[in-house]
Write an enzyme that holds these catalytic residues in place. Sequence first.
Site, PDB file in Angstrom:
ATOM      1  N   SER A  48       1.666  -0.075  13.642  1.00 33.80           N
ATOM      2  CA  SER A  48       1.532   0.805  12.478  1.00 33.80           C
ATOM      3  C   SER A  48       1.397   2.250  12.944  1.00 33.80           C
ATOM      4  O   SER A  48       1.168   2.518  14.126  1.00 33.80           O
ATOM      5  CB  SER A  48       0.288   0.410  11.671  1.00 33.80           C
ATOM      6  OG  SER A  48      -0.869   0.672  12.445  1.00 33.80           O
ATOM      7  N   ASP A  81       5.609  -0.704  11.577  1.00 32.08           N
ATOM      8  CA  ASP A  81       5.110  -1.193  10.290  1.00 32.08           C
ATOM      9  C   ASP A  81       4.843   0.006   9.362  1.00 32.08           C
ATOM     10  O   ASP A  81       4.157   0.958   9.768  1.00 32.08           O
ATOM     11  CB  ASP A  81       3.808  -1.976  10.552  1.00 32.08           C
ATOM     12  CG  ASP A  81       3.319  -2.750   9.347  1.00 32.08           C
ATOM     13  OD1 ASP A  81       4.143  -3.079   8.476  1.00 32.08           O
ATOM     14  OD2 ASP A  81       2.104  -3.058   9.299  1.00 32.08           O
ATOM     15  N   HIS A  82       5.356  -0.026   8.153  1.00 28.07           N
ATOM     16  CA  HIS A  82       5.112   1.028   7.148  1.00 28.07           C
ATOM     17  C   HIS A  82       5.342   2.446   7.659  1.00 28.07           C
ATOM     18  O   HIS A  82       4.443   3.294   7.611  1.00 28.07           O
ATOM     19  CB  HIS A  82       3.686   0.932   6.594  1.00 28.07           C
ATOM     20  CG  HIS A  82       3.475  -0.272   5.743  1.00 28.07           C
ATOM     21  ND1 HIS A  82       3.966  -0.378   4.467  1.00 28.07           N
ATOM     22  CD2 HIS A  82       2.848  -1.444   6.009  1.00 28.07           C
ATOM     23  CE1 HIS A  82       3.656  -1.564   3.972  1.00 28.07           C
ATOM     24  NE2 HIS A  82       2.980  -2.233   4.884  1.00 28.07           N
ATOM     25  N   GLU A 133      11.210  -1.422   1.471  1.00 29.56           N
ATOM     26  CA  GLU A 133      10.302  -2.060   0.507  1.00 29.56           C
ATOM     27  C   GLU A 133      10.623  -1.617  -0.903  1.00 29.56           C
ATOM     28  O   GLU A 133      10.905  -0.447  -1.158  1.00 29.56           O
ATOM     29  CB  GLU A 133       8.843  -1.716   0.841  1.00 29.56           C
ATOM     30  CG  GLU A 133       7.856  -2.335  -0.162  1.00 29.56           C
ATOM     31  CD  GLU A 133       6.400  -2.282   0.275  1.00 29.56           C
ATOM     32  OE1 GLU A 133       6.136  -2.358   1.482  1.00 29.56           O
ATOM     33  OE2 GLU A 133       5.534  -2.161  -0.604  1.00 29.56           O
ATOM     34  N   GLY A 180      -5.251  -6.257   3.096  1.00 28.67           N
ATOM     35  CA  GLY A 180      -6.705  -6.314   3.178  1.00 28.67           C
ATOM     36  C   GLY A 180      -7.282  -7.683   2.882  1.00 28.67           C
ATOM     37  O   GLY A 180      -6.559  -8.672   2.748  1.00 28.67           O
ATOM     38  N   GLY A 211       1.019  -8.433   3.346  1.00 32.09           N
ATOM     39  CA  GLY A 211      -0.285  -8.844   2.805  1.00 32.09           C
ATOM     40  C   GLY A 211      -0.486 -10.345   2.831  1.00 32.09           C
ATOM     41  O   GLY A 211      -0.947 -10.943   1.865  1.00 32.09           O
ATOM     42  N   ASN A 254       3.811 -10.950   7.288  1.00 33.78           N
ATOM     43  CA  ASN A 254       2.954  -9.950   7.951  1.00 33.78           C
ATOM     44  C   ASN A 254       1.480 -10.344   7.919  1.00 33.78           C
ATOM     45  O   ASN A 254       0.926 -10.579   6.834  1.00 33.78           O
ATOM     46  CB  ASN A 254       3.084  -8.608   7.223  1.00 33.78           C
ATOM     47  CG  ASN A 254       4.399  -7.917   7.475  1.00 33.78           C
ATOM     48  OD1 ASN A 254       5.338  -8.530   7.974  1.00 33.78           O
ATOM     49  ND2 ASN A 254       4.468  -6.646   7.139  1.00 33.78           N
TER      50      ASN A 254
HETATM   51  P1  13P Z   1      -2.806  -8.353   5.628  1.00 31.71           P
HETATM   52  O1  13P Z   1      -3.760  -7.243   5.289  1.00 31.71           O
HETATM   53  O2  13P Z   1      -2.824  -9.431   4.584  1.00 31.71           O
HETATM   54  O3  13P Z   1      -3.040  -8.913   6.976  1.00 31.71           O
HETATM   55  O4  13P Z   1      -1.333  -7.754   5.590  1.00 31.71           O
HETATM   56  C1  13P Z   1      -0.842  -7.016   6.682  1.00 31.71           C
HETATM   57  C2  13P Z   1       0.459  -6.362   6.390  1.00 31.71           C
HETATM   58  O5  13P Z   1       1.142  -6.669   5.436  1.00 31.71           O
HETATM   59  C3  13P Z   1       0.910  -5.303   7.327  1.00 31.71           C
HETATM   60  O6  13P Z   1       2.089  -4.691   6.916  1.00 31.71           O
END
Ligand code: 13P
Length: 316
Positions: A48, A81-82, A133, A180, A211, A254
């Site tokens: 990230s 990531d993101h 996304e 989270g 998530g 993820n």
């Molecule tokens: P979690 O918070 O459910 O582990 O998700 C992580 C995520 O989607 C990172 O991009």
Amino acid sequence: MIVTTKELFKVAYGQFAIGAYNINNMEQCIGLFQGNLDSQAPFIIQISKGARSYARVKMLEGLINSAQEVFPEAIFAVHLDHGDEQACYDCIDSGFYSSVMIDASHFPFDENVAITQRVVERAHAKGISVEAELGMLGGVEEDIKVDEKHAMLTDPDEAATFVERAGCDSLAVAIGTSHGAYKFKGRQGLHLERLAEIQQRLPGFPLVMHGSSSVPREEVERINAAGGAMDPSARGVDENEFAKAVPLGVTKVNIDTDGRLVWMRVHREYFRDEPEKIDFRPPGKIFMAEYAKFIAHKNTQLGSAGRLAEVREALG
Ligand code: 13P
């Protein structure tokens, strides 16, 4: 061996999902490689923007390069990531990443398309895969009405138009999860019916589930018994739902929060039980072993365990 996510998805689609795990430090890196080799699974390392600034960009690259030498059998993608547009360009230009995520989902539809198109053009010129996304994760608070919750899910028609225009290689869809530890209240779970509709509009196209931590109750209880103060109602994705999401096109799952819970549980319990100790290596050692066990377990749930030979063969 570092490969693109696109190459991994070609093998996985409809058969299994590939675990995408975030790392920030050496202990996670070693546990991650160990757990994936123990379970003979291909995997995706997620980095990230926060990890890049915490551990420094070059330190993370060095760690992963060294891990490749220590664990030469491993087959994995290195994925941002993101990312925002600039972070994507930094990673594309670095020559180290095999995949980037451009997250422009908070922009209006046309702007999301335009930003993603620009990233795709630069990434594809270097053989790098792009995840985009569409839709908004979250919206799972108790005080949000059902209609509002649905409004945040990815729209299947929009998803098809988006992919066609943006040219991305995979799409993160909002089907009820959030990042989270506090994802669901009551009996709520994944919106698999929405996922099925998206797949109908995008047959054969790799979908990504963000998530996806399961926030095991036992972990939360052990953390709290060792001095933590997590809300005991914390809930995540039921691991049994992964097997239902795979035939509906989910190829990347993820997971970050669950790994943090393992870290917190190990260290809280260790220092509770050994209050006179000051050496961080013994709990670090326990964490690496526990994290490896956790990764192997997740891979079994995702169906990626035992697939390494098949992936190696497919890659030629
Ligand atoms: P979690 O918070 O459910 O582990 O998700 C992580 C995520 O989607 C990172 O991009």
